[in-house]
Structures are given as C-alpha cells and as structure tokens.
Design a protein around this motif. Structure first.
Motif, PDB file in Angstrom:
ATOM      1  N   ASP A  17       0.930  -1.119  -0.097  1.00  0.00           N
ATOM      2  CA  ASP A  17       0.043   0.066  -0.068  1.00  0.00           C
ATOM      3  C   ASP A  17       0.920   1.409   0.118  1.00  0.00           C
ATOM      4  O   ASP A  17       0.199   2.288  -0.393  1.00  0.00           O
ATOM      5  N   GLY A  18       2.145   1.220   0.344  1.00  0.00           N
ATOM      6  CA  GLY A  18       2.676   2.229   0.478  1.00  0.00           C
ATOM      7  C   GLY A  18       2.903   3.076   1.536  1.00  0.00           C
ATOM      8  O   GLY A  18       2.156   2.786   2.613  1.00  0.00           O
ATOM      9  N   LEU A  19       3.561   4.137   1.689  1.00  0.00           N
ATOM     10  CA  LEU A  19       3.845   5.034   2.882  1.00  0.00           C
ATOM     11  C   LEU A  19       3.160   6.606   2.496  1.00  0.00           C
ATOM     12  O   LEU A  19       3.784   7.148   1.755  1.00  0.00           O
ATOM     13  N   THR A  20       2.104   6.739   3.367  1.00  0.00           N
ATOM     14  CA  THR A  20       1.608   8.462   2.759  1.00  0.00           C
ATOM     15  C   THR A  20       1.717   8.999   4.173  1.00  0.00           C
ATOM     16  O   THR A  20       1.887   8.516   5.316  1.00  0.00           O
ATOM     17  N   GLY A  21       1.462  10.555   3.863  1.00  0.00           N
ATOM     18  CA  GLY A  21       1.246  11.230   4.897  1.00  0.00           C
ATOM     19  C   GLY A  21       2.584  11.905   5.365  1.00  0.00           C
ATOM     20  O   GLY A  21       2.719  12.623   6.278  1.00  0.00           O
ATOM     21  N   PHE A  22       3.399  11.817   4.439  1.00  0.00           N
ATOM     22  CA  PHE A  22       4.848  12.652   4.850  1.00  0.00           C
ATOM     23  C   PHE A  22       4.478  14.130   4.442  1.00  0.00           C
ATOM     24  O   PHE A  22       3.806  14.803   3.478  1.00  0.00           O
ATOM     25  N   VAL A  23       4.951  15.088   5.307  1.00  0.00           N
ATOM     26  CA  VAL A  23       4.751  16.414   5.148  1.00  0.00           C
ATOM     27  C   VAL A  23       6.020  17.056   4.844  1.00  0.00           C
ATOM     28  O   VAL A  23       7.099  16.917   5.629  1.00  0.00           O
ATOM     29  N   ARG A  24       6.265  17.624   3.650  1.00  0.00           N
ATOM     30  CA  ARG A  24       7.220  18.253   2.977  1.00  0.00           C
ATOM     31  C   ARG A  24       7.907  19.318   4.037  1.00  0.00           C
ATOM     32  O   ARG A  24       6.870  20.129   4.407  1.00  0.00           O
TER      33      ARG A  24
END
Length: 313
Positions: A135-142
């Motif tokens: 599913d991958g990894l989401t939610g990263f804040v640049r």
C-alpha cells in the motif's frame, strides 16, 4: 577546448533557471528527470567509469526514500534531517553490500547485487508496520525552505535542480581526479592495475559506496518530490530502467546518463499517453542506440561537436 565543458554547464544552469516559466506540469516532469538523472549518473560511475554492472542499484535509491518518508511519518522528523539520514543510510547500505559484492566480478557480481536488492524489497513487503507494504507509505509532510513550503512546485523544483547540479559537479571533479583515473584504469585493465600494486578491491568498494551514496541523494530528493513511497522503488526492475538510461545517454560520460533519463521519461510520459505499449518504443530506442550509437546519444553529440570544432581549427 577548455571552454567547452564550462560552457555546457553554464548553459545547463540557464536552462534550469528558465524551468519555472514552463508551468507546473512541465516543471514536475523536469524535476522527475533531474531526480532520475542523479540516479542514472550514480550508476554511470559504476558502469562507465569502473566497469561494474549493478542490477541492484535501486536498493540505495529506495532505502533513502523510505528513510526520509518513514522518519517523517512515524517520528515527525523534519525532511531535511530525514535527507541527511536517508543519504547516510544509503551510504551504509552500499558499504555493507559492497563488502560482499566486490569479491566477485562479471555475471556473479550482477546477480549478487540484484539478490541484495530483492532482499530489501522482500523486507519492505513484510515489514508493513514501517513501510506500509504494497500500500505504500503516505502522510509525509514536506519541509520548508526559507519559510516556503516545498509543497510549492517552484520551491521543490529549485531544491531538486540545486541537488542535481551539485551531484553533476561532484561527479565531474571526481572522474577527472587521480581517483577517477584509478577507477578508469580498473575498468580498462583490472589485471594490470593489480600488477602495478593498486588494491583493486578497495577502490571497487570505494566506487560502489560513492555510487550508492549519490543514489541516496536522488532517493532523498524523490521523497520531497513524491511525498509517497511504495515497494516498487526497491524492485530490480528500477535498476534495469537505470541501466537503460545509462546506455541510452552514454555510459562513459558524466552527463550522458542524465540525458538517457530524459529520453526514457519523456518517451514514457508522451508515448504512454497515446499508446499502452510504451515499453515497446523504449525497447526499440534502446536497441537502435546499442546498434548505432555505441557511445550513447550524449557521447555521439559531444564527438560531433568536438569534431566540428577541430575541423574549424
């Protein structure tokens, strides 16, 4: 001829500075080309300058991306610190893998690098709590730069462009240094380098580690660019794509692999929007390049220009 390479570099700087005027969509494509250009150039150091064909180079690109995003998502660590950690992790991984791989050469070397890459790919699949699995990894804040969020396309592009130019400059200095000459000597005649007293394995290890570290730079920038990562980034197929980029552009040149990345990604974006068989066109382009442009597209263009300048003189 001394003016030639600085002129190319200055022209490239001017073209990159004009990038923001191309619009957000084109800017995204250019940024992606620059990131994969870094990845391809790092592999070019192994293939074109040291004579080491790696099928596991995606491991260092991917582990850097995973490190940046995982630290941000799970621990809330700034992307800038994540970038440092990601590049360091890529360097450590390359050093560890290199300790084993440099003991062999040829096909065994290629297969061993692919095996390590697939080992990391399998680990990422199984360790779902950290990597998100398929599913991958989401939610990263640049992160922000001088108060401007990298969610802004122009700011993000500026960081990628500066990173690309720094890697390009570093590689140019490296391959024209005494160390670069040793790498080339190993590529051309490993037995002779051993005979005159060079510790060939140590220099192979050094080249492998440097290439892996530079791939980590590209992976960290990809984390900023995409803000998402999945297990595909560690698969050997991405290493195969990078090899195609290197051969298309020219393996025995610093900048050539970046040109190959541009050709590969432009074909992918343009052809795939009109035809589902875009890989067929990339394959045909690759075959034609191998048959008729042995030095790659960039190598061929450079030779043509140098020949023209020589005739004028």
């Amino acid at each position: 001829m001394k003016f030639f390479k600085p002129a190319i570099f200055l022209t490239l700087c001017v073209l990159l500075a004009l990038g923001p005027f191309a619009g957000d969509y084109a800017l995204g494509i250019i940024a992606e080309i620059l990131i994969y250009g870094i990845f391809a150039m790092s592999l070019g150091l192994l293939i074109g300058y040291t004579g080491l064909m790696s099928f596991g180079h995606a491991a260092f690109f991917g582990i850097s991306t995973y490190t940046v995003i995982a630290l941000g998502v799970h621990l809330g660590i700034s992307g800038w610190w994540g970038m440092v950690a990601g590049i360091a992790m890529a360097a450590l991984t390359a050093g560890f893998v290199g300790l084993f791989c440099i003991r062999v050469s040829g096909i065994p070397f290629l297969m061993l690098t692919m095996a390590f890459s697939q080992l990391l790919f399998s680990l990422a699949l199984k360790w779902r709590g950290v990597t998100g699995g398929t599913d991958g990894l989401t939610g990263f804040v640049r992160p922000t730069l001088f108060g401007m969020s990298l969610d802004d396309a122009v700011a993000r592009y500026a960081v990628v462009a500066v990173g690309f130019l720094m890697v390009l400059g570093f590689l140019h200095l490296l391959v024209h240094s005494p160390l670069g000459s040793i790498f080339i000597g190993i590529r051309d005649n490993e037995q002779r380098m051993r005979a005159i007293g060079y510790p060939v394995q140590r220099f192979k290890f050094l080249a492998f580690t440097i290439a892996g570290t530079l791939a980590g730079v590209g992976g960290a920038l990809y984390a900023f660019f995409n803000a998402f990562v999945s297990t595909d980034i560690l698969h050997w197929a991405l290493s195969g794509d990078a090899i195609i980029m290197v051969v298309l552009g020219g393996s025995a040149t610093v900048f050539g692999p970046a040109i190959g990345a541009a050709i590969f990604l432009l074909l992918k974006n343009i052809v795939s929007s009109k035809n589902e068989y875009w890989m067929l066109w990339i394959g045909a382009t690759f075959i034609l390049s191998v048959m008729f442009l042995r030095q790659g597209v960039w190598g061929y263009l450079i030779n043509c220009v140098l020949s023209a300048l020589g005739k004028r003189k």
